[in-house]
Enzyme design. Structure first.
Site, PDB file in Angstrom:
ATOM      1  N   HIS A 159       0.701  -0.841  -0.571  1.00  0.00           N
ATOM      2  CA  HIS A 159       0.340   0.070  -0.007  1.00  0.00           C
ATOM      3  C   HIS A 159       0.760   1.293  -0.094  1.00  0.00           C
ATOM      4  O   HIS A 159       1.718   1.070   0.164  1.00  0.00           O
ATOM      5  CB  HIS A 159      -0.764   0.220   1.792  1.00  0.00           C
ATOM      6  CG  HIS A 159      -1.929  -1.301   0.930  1.00  0.00           C
ATOM      7  ND1 HIS A 159      -2.740  -2.000   2.041  1.00  0.00           N
ATOM      8  CD2 HIS A 159      -2.831  -1.420   0.033  1.00  0.00           C
ATOM      9  CE1 HIS A 159      -3.282  -2.600   2.168  1.00  0.00           C
ATOM     10  NE2 HIS A 159      -3.742  -2.079   0.330  1.00  0.00           N
ATOM     11  N   GLY A 201      -2.651  -1.911  -7.934  1.00  0.00           N
ATOM     12  CA  GLY A 201      -3.814  -2.625  -7.299  1.00  0.00           C
ATOM     13  C   GLY A 201      -5.253  -1.979  -7.006  1.00  0.00           C
ATOM     14  O   GLY A 201      -5.868  -3.087  -7.413  1.00  0.00           O
ATOM     15  N   ASP A 206      -4.342  -6.162  -8.271  1.00  0.00           N
ATOM     16  CA  ASP A 206      -4.565  -7.655  -6.956  1.00  0.00           C
ATOM     17  C   ASP A 206      -5.160  -8.510  -7.592  1.00  0.00           C
ATOM     18  O   ASP A 206      -4.833  -9.726  -6.888  1.00  0.00           O
ATOM     19  CB  ASP A 206      -4.948  -6.582  -5.709  1.00  0.00           C
ATOM     20  CG  ASP A 206      -4.716  -6.049  -4.978  1.00  0.00           C
ATOM     21  OD1 ASP A 206      -3.425  -5.607  -4.843  1.00  0.00           O
ATOM     22  OD2 ASP A 206      -4.775  -5.136  -4.590  1.00  0.00           O
ATOM     23  N   ARG A 231      -7.996 -14.186   0.725  1.00  0.00           N
ATOM     24  CA  ARG A 231      -8.759 -15.201   0.616  1.00  0.00           C
ATOM     25  C   ARG A 231      -7.997 -16.599  -0.119  1.00  0.00           C
ATOM     26  O   ARG A 231      -7.768 -17.473  -0.171  1.00  0.00           O
ATOM     27  CB  ARG A 231     -10.422 -14.892   0.253  1.00  0.00           C
ATOM     28  CG  ARG A 231     -11.556 -16.020   0.023  1.00  0.00           C
ATOM     29  CD  ARG A 231     -12.522 -15.640   0.013  1.00  0.00           C
ATOM     30  NE  ARG A 231     -13.483 -16.792  -0.339  1.00  0.00           N
ATOM     31  CZ  ARG A 231     -13.424 -17.531  -1.229  1.00  0.00           C
ATOM     32  NH1 ARG A 231     -12.239 -17.475  -2.263  1.00  0.00           N
ATOM     33  NH2 ARG A 231     -14.321 -19.120  -1.291  1.00  0.00           N
ATOM     34  N   ASP A 277     -10.888  -5.797  -2.926  1.00  0.00           N
ATOM     35  CA  ASP A 277      -9.529  -6.738  -3.539  1.00  0.00           C
ATOM     36  C   ASP A 277      -8.895  -6.941  -2.963  1.00  0.00           C
ATOM     37  O   ASP A 277      -8.494  -8.378  -3.414  1.00  0.00           O
ATOM     38  CB  ASP A 277      -9.360  -5.357  -5.045  1.00  0.00           C
ATOM     39  CG  ASP A 277     -10.303  -5.863  -6.258  1.00  0.00           C
ATOM     40  OD1 ASP A 277     -11.221  -6.172  -6.429  1.00  0.00           O
ATOM     41  OD2 ASP A 277     -10.345  -4.617  -6.864  1.00  0.00           O
ATOM     42  N   ASP A 296      -0.679  -1.513   4.628  1.00  0.00           N
ATOM     43  CA  ASP A 296      -1.218  -0.064   5.419  1.00  0.00           C
ATOM     44  C   ASP A 296      -2.579  -0.571   6.492  1.00  0.00           C
ATOM     45  O   ASP A 296      -3.752   0.305   5.844  1.00  0.00           O
ATOM     46  CB  ASP A 296      -1.243   0.894   4.615  1.00  0.00           C
ATOM     47  CG  ASP A 296      -1.583   1.711   6.081  1.00  0.00           C
ATOM     48  OD1 ASP A 296      -1.380   1.842   7.214  1.00  0.00           O
ATOM     49  OD2 ASP A 296      -1.929   3.184   4.802  1.00  0.00           O
ATOM     50  N   HIS A 327      -9.682   0.075  -2.959  1.00  0.00           N
ATOM     51  CA  HIS A 327     -10.208  -1.021  -3.265  1.00  0.00           C
ATOM     52  C   HIS A 327     -10.479  -2.265  -2.358  1.00  0.00           C
ATOM     53  O   HIS A 327      -9.719  -3.466  -2.481  1.00  0.00           O
ATOM     54  CB  HIS A 327      -8.680  -1.651  -4.741  1.00  0.00           C
ATOM     55  CG  HIS A 327      -7.924  -1.590  -3.833  1.00  0.00           C
ATOM     56  ND1 HIS A 327      -7.495  -0.343  -3.029  1.00  0.00           N
ATOM     57  CD2 HIS A 327      -6.085  -2.684  -4.076  1.00  0.00           C
ATOM     58  CE1 HIS A 327      -5.328  -0.118  -2.736  1.00  0.00           C
ATOM     59  NE2 HIS A 327      -5.897  -1.914  -3.184  1.00  0.00           N
TER      60      HIS A 327
END
Length: 138
Positions: A8, A55, A60, A96, A90, A80, A87
């Protein structure tokens, strides 16, 4: 190994320092990154980094697709946790999919250093062995 490097905005300098400090280990692997992070790492360290989109505009998800296709072996993602991310869905999906596909995921400097030392020792070679065994079954 194929390693994704993501950070980030507030963590970009930290991942640049990390990549520079561990260049001697990272240069032995295939590196992938989201757009700006990859550019900054490459410029600062001289490492060869394949860059996906930024990202927030799909990077991502592109890395997530590589994970789903069994083409990514590790993700180092300096998140962060104190700043809202536009996002965030995402980001959550990427975390996950790492869990679903058993991809080692470091989300901060401490865990990334443990992973990088494991790479140096060869602790992650089990991923390559499993891939070879699965390829022979097909």
């Amino acid at each position: 190994m194929n390693i994704a490097l993501i950070a980030h905005d507030e963590k970009k300098q930290e991942i640049i320092h990390f990549a520079t400090a561990y260049k001697h280990i990272l240069e032995k692997h295939e590196l992938f990154a989201t757009g700006t992070t990859g550019k900054k790492i490459s410029e600062a360290s001289g490492l060869d980094v394949f860059r996906f989109q930024s990202g927030p505009v799909g990077g991502d998800q592109q890395i997530g697709a590589k994970i789903a296709q069994d083409e990514m072996d590790m993700v180092i993602f300096f998140r962060d946790p104190l700043t809202a991310q536009p996002h965030e869905p995402d980001v959550s999906a990427l975390l996950r999919i790492c869990d679903v596909h058993r991809i080692p995921l470091a989300t901060n400097l401490a865990s990334a250093e443990i992973f990088i030392r494991g790479l140096e020792r060869g602790d992650f070679e089990w991923r390559e062995i499993i891939k070879e065994k699965l390829a022979k079954k097909d």
